[in-house]
Design a protein around this motif. Sequence first.
Motif, mmCIF file in Angstrom:
data_model
loop_
_atom_site.group_PDB
_atom_site.id
_atom_site.type_symbol
_atom_site.label_atom_id
_atom_site.label_comp_id
_atom_site.label_asym_id
_atom_site.label_seq_id
_atom_site.Cartn_x
_atom_site.Cartn_y
_atom_site.Cartn_z
ATOM 1 N N THR A 58 0.832 -1.206 0.000
ATOM 2 C CA THR A 58 0.000 0.000 0.000
ATOM 3 C C THR A 58 0.865 1.254 0.000
ATOM 4 O OG1 THR A 58 -1.804 -1.144 1.117
ATOM 5 C CG2 THR A 58 -1.783 1.255 1.287
ATOM 6 N N ALA A 59 1.902 1.267 0.829
ATOM 7 C CA ALA A 59 2.799 2.421 0.872
ATOM 8 C C ALA A 59 3.508 2.612 -0.468
ATOM 9 C CB ALA A 59 3.821 2.247 1.997
ATOM 10 N N GLN A 60 3.942 1.505 -1.067
ATOM 11 C CA GLN A 60 4.616 1.577 -2.365
ATOM 12 C C GLN A 60 3.663 2.097 -3.428
ATOM 13 O OE1 GLN A 60 4.106 -0.572 -5.232
ATOM 14 N NE2 GLN A 60 5.829 0.246 -6.375
ATOM 15 N N TRP A 61 2.431 1.605 -3.428
ATOM 16 C CA TRP A 61 1.443 2.020 -4.423
ATOM 17 C C TRP A 61 1.107 3.499 -4.265
ATOM 18 C CZ3 TRP A 61 -0.140 0.762 -8.941
ATOM 19 C CH2 TRP A 61 -1.340 1.255 -9.446
ATOM 20 N N ARG A 62 0.962 3.969 -3.028
ATOM 21 C CA ARG A 62 0.651 5.379 -2.771
ATOM 22 C C ARG A 62 1.780 6.271 -3.292
ATOM 23 N NH1 ARG A 62 -1.228 4.743 2.116
ATOM 24 N NH2 ARG A 62 0.831 4.672 3.058
ATOM 25 N N ALA B 42 4.163 9.861 -7.483
ATOM 26 C CA ALA B 42 5.238 10.137 -8.447
ATOM 27 C C ALA B 42 4.675 10.196 -9.863
ATOM 28 C CB ALA B 42 6.337 9.082 -8.336
ATOM 29 N N ALA B 43 3.763 9.296 -10.194
ATOM 30 C CA ALA B 43 3.147 9.279 -11.527
ATOM 31 C C ALA B 43 2.380 10.577 -11.768
ATOM 32 C CB ALA B 43 2.208 8.078 -11.660
ATOM 33 N N THR C 228 -2.897 4.133 -12.934
ATOM 34 C CA THR C 228 -3.131 3.038 -13.889
ATOM 35 C C THR C 228 -2.311 3.238 -15.160
ATOM 36 O OG1 THR C 228 -5.334 2.713 -12.980
ATOM 37 C CG2 THR C 228 -4.899 1.739 -15.132
ATOM 38 N N GLN C 229 -2.234 4.461 -15.651
ATOM 39 C CA GLN C 229 -1.404 4.725 -16.828
ATOM 40 C C GLN C 229 0.059 4.387 -16.534
ATOM 41 O OE1 GLN C 229 -2.421 8.841 -17.364
ATOM 42 N NE2 GLN C 229 -3.921 8.401 -18.973
ATOM 43 N N ALA C 230 0.538 4.777 -15.364
ATOM 44 C CA ALA C 230 1.920 4.480 -14.992
ATOM 45 C C ALA C 230 2.114 2.975 -14.828
ATOM 46 C CB ALA C 230 2.283 5.205 -13.696
ATOM 47 N N ARG C 231 1.112 2.307 -14.310
ATOM 48 C CA ARG C 231 1.200 0.846 -14.150
ATOM 49 C C ARG C 231 1.310 0.166 -15.510
ATOM 50 N NH1 ARG C 231 -3.251 -2.934 -11.451
ATOM 51 N NH2 ARG C 231 -2.054 -4.851 -11.475
ATOM 52 N N VAL D 73 9.850 8.176 -18.869
ATOM 53 C CA VAL D 73 8.904 8.646 -17.847
ATOM 54 C C VAL D 73 8.780 7.627 -16.719
ATOM 55 C CG1 VAL D 73 6.455 9.121 -17.396
ATOM 56 C CG2 VAL D 73 7.594 10.228 -19.301
ATOM 57 N N ILE D 74 8.626 6.360 -17.041
ATOM 58 C CA ILE D 74 8.456 5.365 -15.972
ATOM 59 C C ILE D 74 9.759 5.199 -15.193
ATOM 60 C CG2 ILE D 74 8.922 3.227 -17.266
ATOM 61 C CD1 ILE D 74 6.175 3.821 -14.613
#
Length: 145
Positions: free
Chosen positions: A23-27, A32-33, A41-44, A105-106
């Motif tokens: 969760t912390a990583q996703w947040r 950052a994205a 989702t676009q960054a994913r 970008v990623i």
Amino acid sequence: MSDTATQTPTKLQLLELLAAIGTAQWREFAAAAARYGLTSTQARVLAQLDGPVPMRGLATLLVCDASNVTGIVDRLEARELVRREPDRADRRVKNVVATDAGREVIRRVREEMQAMHGALDALDEDESATLYALLARLRPTMEKA
């Protein structure tokens, strides 16, 4: 050393810890994205594109309907971060490929995840190697789920 550090954790404790870290990583990834004008989702999607990935494959990776992927890819394509190209084996299949700009970008998004970098910096070389080996061992099973 505390008592809890010497006790073998339960599966529930391990799952809760993995969930908290995820969760912390996703947040942080989403924040950052957003600095690059991307939704999480676009960054994913960009993060999944190590090579050509079929549109349907992206839907599977994102756990969503293929029609949702079309809109996401349309927006990334409009920014020239991805391109669609026909599959060599089956021209009816459209693969999504990251452009150089998309890969850059990623890379920057991942580089800006300072909290995660800081957390990993707290590990010494042996601990990093152990963590990597353990996570690599779990990954195939988790990705099948």
